[in-house]
Design an enzyme around this catalytic site. Sequence first.
Site, PDB file in Angstrom:
ATOM      1  N   ARG A  16       0.815  -1.222   0.000  1.00  0.00           N
ATOM      2  CA  ARG A  16       0.000   0.000   0.000  1.00  0.00           C
ATOM      3  C   ARG A  16       0.852   1.277   0.000  1.00  0.00           C
ATOM      4  O   ARG A  16       0.478   2.301   0.553  1.00  0.00           O
ATOM      5  CB  ARG A  16      -0.962   0.021   1.204  1.00  0.00           C
ATOM      6  CG  ARG A  16      -2.143  -0.891   1.041  1.00  0.00           C
ATOM      7  CD  ARG A  16      -3.026  -0.846   2.277  1.00  0.00           C
ATOM      8  NE  ARG A  16      -2.408  -1.529   3.397  1.00  0.00           N
ATOM      9  CZ  ARG A  16      -2.677  -1.280   4.671  1.00  0.00           C
ATOM     10  NH1 ARG A  16      -3.543  -0.343   4.999  1.00  0.00           N
ATOM     11  NH2 ARG A  16      -2.075  -1.963   5.619  1.00  0.00           N
ATOM     12  N   GLU A  17       2.019   1.200  -0.664  1.00  0.00           N
ATOM     13  CA  GLU A  17       2.902   2.366  -0.712  1.00  0.00           C
ATOM     14  C   GLU A  17       2.198   3.581  -1.315  1.00  0.00           C
ATOM     15  O   GLU A  17       2.367   4.715  -0.864  1.00  0.00           O
ATOM     16  CB  GLU A  17       4.146   2.058  -1.565  1.00  0.00           C
ATOM     17  CG  GLU A  17       5.095   1.030  -0.976  1.00  0.00           C
ATOM     18  CD  GLU A  17       4.708  -0.409  -1.330  1.00  0.00           C
ATOM     19  OE1 GLU A  17       3.545  -0.651  -1.714  1.00  0.00           O
ATOM     20  OE2 GLU A  17       5.577  -1.292  -1.198  1.00  0.00           O
ATOM     21  N   LYS A  19      -0.944   4.455  -1.356  1.00  0.00           N
ATOM     22  CA  LYS A  19      -1.853   5.099  -0.405  1.00  0.00           C
ATOM     23  C   LYS A  19      -1.071   5.988   0.565  1.00  0.00           C
ATOM     24  O   LYS A  19      -1.411   7.137   0.796  1.00  0.00           O
ATOM     25  CB  LYS A  19      -2.605   4.012   0.363  1.00  0.00           C
ATOM     26  CG  LYS A  19      -3.543   4.528   1.438  1.00  0.00           C
ATOM     27  CD  LYS A  19      -4.197   3.353   2.166  1.00  0.00           C
ATOM     28  CE  LYS A  19      -5.101   3.828   3.283  1.00  0.00           C
ATOM     29  NZ  LYS A  19      -6.273   4.574   2.804  1.00  0.00           N
ATOM     30  N   LYS A 102     -18.489   4.125 -11.091  1.00  0.00           N
ATOM     31  CA  LYS A 102     -17.915   2.786 -11.214  1.00  0.00           C
ATOM     32  C   LYS A 102     -17.370   2.563 -12.610  1.00  0.00           C
ATOM     33  O   LYS A 102     -17.971   2.947 -13.597  1.00  0.00           O
ATOM     34  CB  LYS A 102     -19.004   1.760 -10.977  1.00  0.00           C
ATOM     35  CG  LYS A 102     -19.670   1.925  -9.667  1.00  0.00           C
ATOM     36  CD  LYS A 102     -19.087   1.041  -8.642  1.00  0.00           C
ATOM     37  CE  LYS A 102     -19.425  -0.362  -8.999  1.00  0.00           C
ATOM     38  NZ  LYS A 102     -18.877  -1.284  -8.021  1.00  0.00           N
ATOM     39  N   SER A 398     -25.289   3.320  10.654  1.00  0.00           N
ATOM     40  CA  SER A 398     -24.076   3.529  11.436  1.00  0.00           C
ATOM     41  C   SER A 398     -24.077   4.924  12.039  1.00  0.00           C
ATOM     42  O   SER A 398     -24.488   5.894  11.415  1.00  0.00           O
ATOM     43  CB  SER A 398     -22.832   3.314  10.579  1.00  0.00           C
ATOM     44  OG  SER A 398     -22.796   4.231   9.520  1.00  0.00           O
ATOM     45  N   ASP A 564     -29.496  -3.303   3.372  1.00  0.00           N
ATOM     46  CA  ASP A 564     -28.669  -2.320   2.656  1.00  0.00           C
ATOM     47  C   ASP A 564     -28.193  -2.911   1.342  1.00  0.00           C
ATOM     48  O   ASP A 564     -27.538  -3.956   1.336  1.00  0.00           O
ATOM     49  CB  ASP A 564     -27.421  -1.971   3.481  1.00  0.00           C
ATOM     50  CG  ASP A 564     -27.752  -1.177   4.735  1.00  0.00           C
ATOM     51  OD1 ASP A 564     -28.798  -0.509   4.754  1.00  0.00           O
ATOM     52  OD2 ASP A 564     -26.942  -1.229   5.688  1.00  0.00           O
ATOM     53  N   CYS A 608     -27.601   3.433  -2.129  1.00  0.00           N
ATOM     54  CA  CYS A 608     -26.858   4.684  -2.297  1.00  0.00           C
ATOM     55  C   CYS A 608     -25.871   4.578  -3.441  1.00  0.00           C
ATOM     56  O   CYS A 608     -25.853   3.572  -4.153  1.00  0.00           O
ATOM     57  CB  CYS A 608     -26.169   5.108  -1.012  1.00  0.00           C
ATOM     58  SG  CYS A 608     -25.139   3.880  -0.253  1.00  0.00           S
ATOM     59  N   HIS A 657     -21.206  12.577   3.470  1.00  0.00           N
ATOM     60  CA  HIS A 657     -19.792  12.492   3.087  1.00  0.00           C
ATOM     61  C   HIS A 657     -19.062  13.797   3.347  1.00  0.00           C
ATOM     62  O   HIS A 657     -17.865  13.887   3.166  1.00  0.00           O
ATOM     63  CB  HIS A 657     -19.672  12.106   1.616  1.00  0.00           C
ATOM     64  CG  HIS A 657     -20.282  10.780   1.335  1.00  0.00           C
ATOM     65  ND1 HIS A 657     -19.732   9.601   1.760  1.00  0.00           N
ATOM     66  CD2 HIS A 657     -21.426  10.434   0.709  1.00  0.00           C
ATOM     67  CE1 HIS A 657     -20.491   8.594   1.408  1.00  0.00           C
ATOM     68  NE2 HIS A 657     -21.535   9.073   0.760  1.00  0.00           N
ATOM     69  N   CYS A 689     -27.061   8.571   4.106  1.00  0.00           N
ATOM     70  CA  CYS A 689     -26.469   7.248   4.332  1.00  0.00           C
ATOM     71  C   CYS A 689     -25.998   7.192   5.778  1.00  0.00           C
ATOM     72  O   CYS A 689     -26.345   8.053   6.584  1.00  0.00           O
ATOM     73  CB  CYS A 689     -25.325   7.040   3.327  1.00  0.00           C
ATOM     74  SG  CYS A 689     -24.634   5.372   3.340  1.00  0.00           S
TER      75      CYS A 689
END
Length: 722
Positions: A16-17, A19, A102, A398, A564, A608, A657, A689
């Site tokens: 994951r470098e 990131k 997407k 959540s 969901d 969502c 968000h 959400c």
Amino acid sequence: MIRTLGFGLPRLGPHREYKRLLEEFWKGGLSKRELLQGLEDLEAVRVRDYRTRVDLYPAGEMSLYDPMLDLAVALGLYPVPAGDLEAYFALARGKGALPLRKWFGTNYHHLVPRLPERPAYTPNPAWFPYPVGQGANPEGLPTLIGPYTFLRVAQNPPEEKGVRAHLEALLEAYRALLAPLAPQGRPILLQEPALGLEEAEAHLPHLLDLYRSLAEAVPLVLLSYYLPPAPRVLEALAQLPMRGLAVWFHPHQPPPALAPGTAPVVLAVEGQGVWRTDLLALRERLLPWLEPLLDDGREVILAPKAPLFHLPWRVSEPLPPHLEGRLAFAEERLEELRLLKGLLLGQGDGEAAAWYTPPPIWDFQPSSPPPPRPPREVRHQAQGALGLPRFPTTTIGSLPQTQQLRELRLSLRSGRISPEAYEAEIQRAIQENIRLQEELGLDVLVHGEPERSDMVEFFAERLEGFYTTQRGFVLSYGSRVWRPPILHAPPRRREALVLRETLYAQSLTPKPVKAILTGPITLAAWSYLPEGVGFGEAVLALAEALREEVEDLKAHGIRVVQVDEPALLERMPLRDQDQPGYVRLVQEAFHRVVGGLGPGVQVHLHLCYSDYRALRPFLEAMDPDVVSVEGARQDPAFLSELQGLPLGIGPGVFDVHSPEETDPEEMLRRLEVYLEAIPEHALWINPDCGLKTRSPEEALRNLRHMMEAARRLRARLAAKEE
Ligand code: GLN
Ligand code: ZN
């Protein structure tokens, strides 16, 4: 001659470098020079991996954020001066960033550029060849997304009559960008997954002109994947005079007649699935049609069926015995290409035999489908017992997850705390969540999901039949990663999924607590599936496992259940002809999950991240009692498409968000707009959400405002009625 071609090796890197580099830079912990050097080093790692295993590989895959954005900038759609990373990142993640969507039904999200109104492009040579990672990769084939794909996935793809003009303008722009590379003679790897879309056939004459002209300027390798192009498209493309070339050739299906000098690229090993390839069997299938081509002196190229970034870098952890030696991630796919090439040249049978262990056997018989849910009027009547007010208020599940909670989960995983101590902390969090919601005055409560890391991984961990990796990360978008679980056997509940926490929450309050389950479509869409098992079959098996849980919830007196399905609409098949079958699958799966519930249990569906214009047929088929969707982040115009549906609808009143505060008046205005499409008795009030990623303060502020907006709306209507 046989050569192997790898592409899409994860730019995330083995550890994951990618990131870490991006996020450090954004936090101010790295200078621009350090970031670019870091990416250069990472590209060197990738090149080494490619070079030890395959003959050909691309240059230009090391993006600063997203390849579609790179191309948009190189094509001059957004003015980004040479080296101005701030301007680039502003397009990726600033205020006014491009939207995400997407990528061809995969779980990678790309940025979506806007085409200019008039078909004219002024390429920006400072951004092509893409300025990162070039030094470390002098021999790779320069790659870019093709003009047709660029056009088709834009925010505003041209109307039918504008397609040709845009393609012509793009051709000029591509020629200008590629011209300086021509003298090097390296073929250009043009990636055109859009050739598999339905309309490609109608656009074929334009496309043939386009590629013919481009192939005159530079040697071209044309690559299409994800979906096989229509046979007519394939046949026509195979006739193009390309110097090195490729279209979608599947190992099961010999290519059509090829122009002289054209090398078929055989999409030989998986790019999206995780099970190792039976290479000896593959050789048997390939040889009958490859041999004549090779005997004719034609070059054949072996490649994966999709770019490899849909897989983790490599299998890098000890696996349980039933998976040991059976998985292949990105690096292992390159290894398979190397082995396959050897096999076709008559070497390495032993190595190939040792490579392959058949995947676990999938043995699943769906039970007979449940009876349809009781008629809507009966349900409506029975659910009156919930005693909900007009415009019921709720949340999506959540509530904020503090750093403390995340550390708590880590402590449990590493054994630093006992399961009992963990459980006690989770209960404390649930108590706090219930207290907070009661104080706010919400009508349908949730336990808040403090025990869940990720909405799919959490369920995968509690279901037998899934393997959840420790380090199998893949890129979702930008620097964001996730770990897709691996489904290897029909799922069974290992333990209760949501029952314990939901019942505990319900024990603390007289108000109804909504049980929250991730649905079967989303669980299947965001996991790797068993070998040879179709999406639909996996979905039905998951639905069965969830049904058992739902039955327990019913038996324990839970009165509201939410499923969901954020992946529902993104999974919509790309081709129209496949869409009715998908609606049927969704219907059957949903009814398998909730069909056994009596009329008094209210069934919610949450969706969502989607383009909701396609929603109506799904709601008609699924027939939930209430649906919640994003409203704050989208133009609510889609609601008019839902008019007349006899169900509760809760379009979100604030964006989850964003850390921004939305004031009650703004929420109220939104609600009034919703009321233009939704009858009064059907409107629910909720956020877009879950609130997991918000700070407690941010969430509380907006929830207070939401309750205030609900109060004002109720008062306003009561006053009107007098
Ligand atoms: N119940 C989940 C939550 O609230 C839903 C997440 C989602 O739909 N993406 O976090
Ligand atoms: Zn959601």
